[in-house]
Scaffold this motif. Structure first.
Motif, short mmCIF file in Angstrom:
data_model
loop_
_atom_site.label_atom_id
_atom_site.label_comp_id
_atom_site.label_asym_id
_atom_site.label_seq_id
_atom_site.Cartn_x
_atom_site.Cartn_y
_atom_site.Cartn_z
N ARG A 98 0.86 -1.15 -0.08
CA ARG A 98 -0.11 0.01 -0.10
C ARG A 98 1.01 1.26 0.02
O ARG A 98 0.52 2.11 -0.86
CB ARG A 98 -0.91 0.03 1.35
N SER A 99 2.13 1.41 0.74
CA SER A 99 2.60 2.45 0.75
C SER A 99 3.41 2.63 -0.44
O SER A 99 3.58 3.98 -1.04
CB SER A 99 3.81 2.33 2.07
N LEU A 100 4.16 1.69 -0.97
CA LEU A 100 4.69 1.56 -2.41
C LEU A 100 3.92 2.26 -3.44
O LEU A 100 4.16 2.97 -4.30
CB LEU A 100 5.41 0.22 -2.60
N ARG A 101 2.57 1.45 -3.02
CA ARG A 101 1.55 2.19 -4.41
C ARG A 101 1.37 3.72 -4.41
O ARG A 101 1.34 4.35 -5.19
CB ARG A 101 0.27 1.30 -4.29
N HIS A 102 1.22 4.10 -3.19
CA HIS A 102 0.78 5.55 -3.14
C HIS A 102 2.05 6.41 -3.40
O HIS A 102 2.17 7.35 -3.75
CB HIS A 102 0.43 5.90 -1.62
N SER A 103 3.48 5.80 -3.14
CA SER A 103 4.68 6.60 -3.26
C SER A 103 4.87 6.43 -4.81
O SER A 103 5.34 7.55 -5.31
CB SER A 103 5.84 5.82 -2.66
N VAL A 104 4.80 5.46 -5.21
CA VAL A 104 5.05 5.32 -6.92
C VAL A 104 3.86 6.37 -7.61
O VAL A 104 4.25 7.02 -8.80
CB VAL A 104 4.71 4.08 -7.46
N ALA A 105 2.66 6.18 -7.36
CA ALA A 105 1.47 7.13 -7.93
C ALA A 105 1.60 8.60 -7.71
O ALA A 105 1.36 9.38 -8.38
CB ALA A 105 0.26 6.68 -7.25
N SER A 106 2.75 8.85 -6.70
CA SER A 106 2.73 10.21 -6.55
C SER A 106 3.92 10.79 -7.25
O SER A 106 4.12 11.83 -7.88
CB SER A 106 3.39 10.54 -4.94
N LEU A 107 4.83 9.83 -7.74
CA LEU A 107 5.81 10.27 -8.94
C LEU A 107 5.07 10.47 -10.20
O LEU A 107 5.53 11.33 -11.03
CB LEU A 107 6.72 9.06 -9.13
N LEU A 108 3.88 9.85 -10.54
CA LEU A 108 3.14 10.35 -11.69
C LEU A 108 2.27 11.43 -11.63
O LEU A 108 2.14 12.17 -12.50
CB LEU A 108 2.11 8.89 -11.97
N ASP A 109 1.75 11.44 -10.49
CA ASP A 109 0.72 12.81 -10.38
C ASP A 109 0.98 13.27 -8.87
O ASP A 109 0.23 12.95 -8.00
CB ASP A 109 -0.78 12.13 -10.41
#
Length: 428
Positions: free
Chosen positions: A84-95
């Motif tokens: 869950r933490s990685l998903r939010h972190s990587v999504a923050s790189l995109l948007d």
């Protein structure tokens, strides 16, 4: 109008260097290309997120002992938290803007949850930094595999990636400390409620193990309750130190007017030796500080009785201050426990003396009290009162005449002694 910034060297030589600014269009193109490379790598990471989570969990198990225990206890929950933490972190790189709030909420929840579970904060921050390092490493790996010539562009977004990691480490630490503070407050409040229940005698048997753990005292053991009151609030710690010997296991419960110490005075389940009993040492409290020491009881379940004993001892304690151990003043304790009977006894035995003129009354009562304190020795009583022994004997005969009792008869002496004690301890 443009202003030239002159360097120290230029000021010294009188020359103004010509600035060579970077061409804005080139910087914009470079930033755009770097973001394109970053987004391409981030999308690849999202597609391979389970493997990324597996790698981070493996790193935590290898490098962080605190997480190793958590993974062993509940591997699924740990993996889901990492994913869950990685998903939010990587999504923050995109948007960054669109995913910012959700990512922050995720990190906050992780910090608060791990604080409640007791995971050390250092281990938690290490996990977040490991996660940041892993994401950055995978971005470089993906770019090197698909477009090696673009790897150099990632340098232009490196600061943003690590600023994101630092920001979320701060969020996690803030959430952890706030949750830790709330947990401490809840533990303190719970311990206070449990101690109050023990002292009031309202604790349930089922609550005793929890109370023992919260207060740091064994459920089975020999206990004394100490009541402390009087003096300035600033003296609270000093008064407590005067009441209980150093090294004693004690839990203090602060009341509105009286502080109560639950003191272990006998060996409990841990086999520790019994410390010095409260009130038995030579330490003297501050003027105005009153200390009442109750009788020993067995087990936390009986602390309510010990508190009542301490209150009785406190009632006997002089207003000017001092320490009273109940076991040393049992006759006075009986009178305080039944004040109506004590007053009736004082009136019945000392009534004729009490109705004399104040000066005459105090002389006779003081003489009688001193004679009893001197074990019936008129000689010693006279020395203490600064008068001849015959004067003492004359006053005592007058006391006998007025009260109708004989100081040669033991039963009458007991009555007179109790009556004098009642007059002293029953202040009202």
């Amino acid at each position: 109008m443009q202003h030239a910034v002159r360097s120290r060297a230029a000021i010294r030589t009188g020359l103004t260097p010509v600035p060579r600014p970077r061409t804005p269009s080139v910087a914009s193109l470079m930033d755009a290309d770097a973001l394109r490379v970053l987004h391409r790598g981030a999308r690849a990471l999202l597609d391979d997120l389970p493997d990324l989570a597996d790698r981070l969990v493996a790193l935590l198990q290898e490098q962080e002992p605190a997480y190793r225990a958590a993974i062993t206890k509940d591997p699924t929950a740990t993996w889901q938290e990492v994913h869950r933490s990685l998903r939010h972190s990587v999504a923050s790189l995109l948007d960054p803007r669109g995913a910012r709030d959700a990512a922050r909420r995720c990190s906050w929840r992780i910090g608060a949850t791990r604080a409640e579970q007791g995971l050390p904060l250092d281990a938690l921050l290490h996990a977040f930094r490991l996660g940041g390092s892993l994401v950055w490493q995978r971005l470089i790996e993906e770019t090197s595999r698909n477009a090696p010539e673009d790897v150099r562009l990632l340098v232009h977004v490196a600061a943003d990636v690590w600023n994101f990691v630092d920001e979320h480490c701060t969020i996690v630490a803030d959430a952890y400390r706030q949750a830790e503070w709330q947990l401490a407050r809840r533990r303190e409040n719970r311990a206070r409620l449990l101690a109050a229940g023990l002292l009031d005698g309202t604790s349930r048997i089922a609550d005793l193990p929890e109370a023992a753990q919260a207060l740091g005292l064994p459920e089975q053991g020999r206990y004394v309750v100490v009541a402390v009151t009087g003096g300035r609030p600033a003296r609270s710690d000093a008064a407590r130190a005067a009441a209980v010997a150093p090294g004693a296991r004690v839990h203090w419960h602060a009341g509105a007017e009286v502080d109560y110490g639950i003191v272990l005075v006998g060996a409990g389940d841990d086999g520790l030796p019994a410390p010095e009993e409260p009130g038995s040492g030579p330490r003297a409290p501050f003027p105005g500080v009153r200390i009442g020491v109750g009788s020993p009881v067995d087990g936390l379940a009986s602390v309510g009785d010990a508190r009542r004993h301490a209150d009785t001892a406190l009632d006997i304690c002089p207003e000017a201050g001092g320490t009273v151990r109940l076991t040393d003043h049992l006759p006075a304790a009986l009178l305080v426990s039944s004040p109506e009977l004590g007053r009736a006894l004082a009136e019945k035995v000392l009534g004729p003396l009490l109705r004399l003129e104040p000066a005459d009354r105090e002389v006779l009562l003081d003489t009688l009290t001193t004679w009893l304190d001197c074990d019936g020795s008129a000689q010693r009583a006279g020395e203490r009162l600064y008068c001849h022994r015959n004067t003492v004997l004359n006053r005592l005969r007058r006391c006998e005449q007025l009260t109708g009792r004989s100081l040669a008869r033991p039963a009458d002496v007991v009555e007179m002694s109790l009556a004098l004690t009642a007059r002293r301890v029953l202040h009202d």
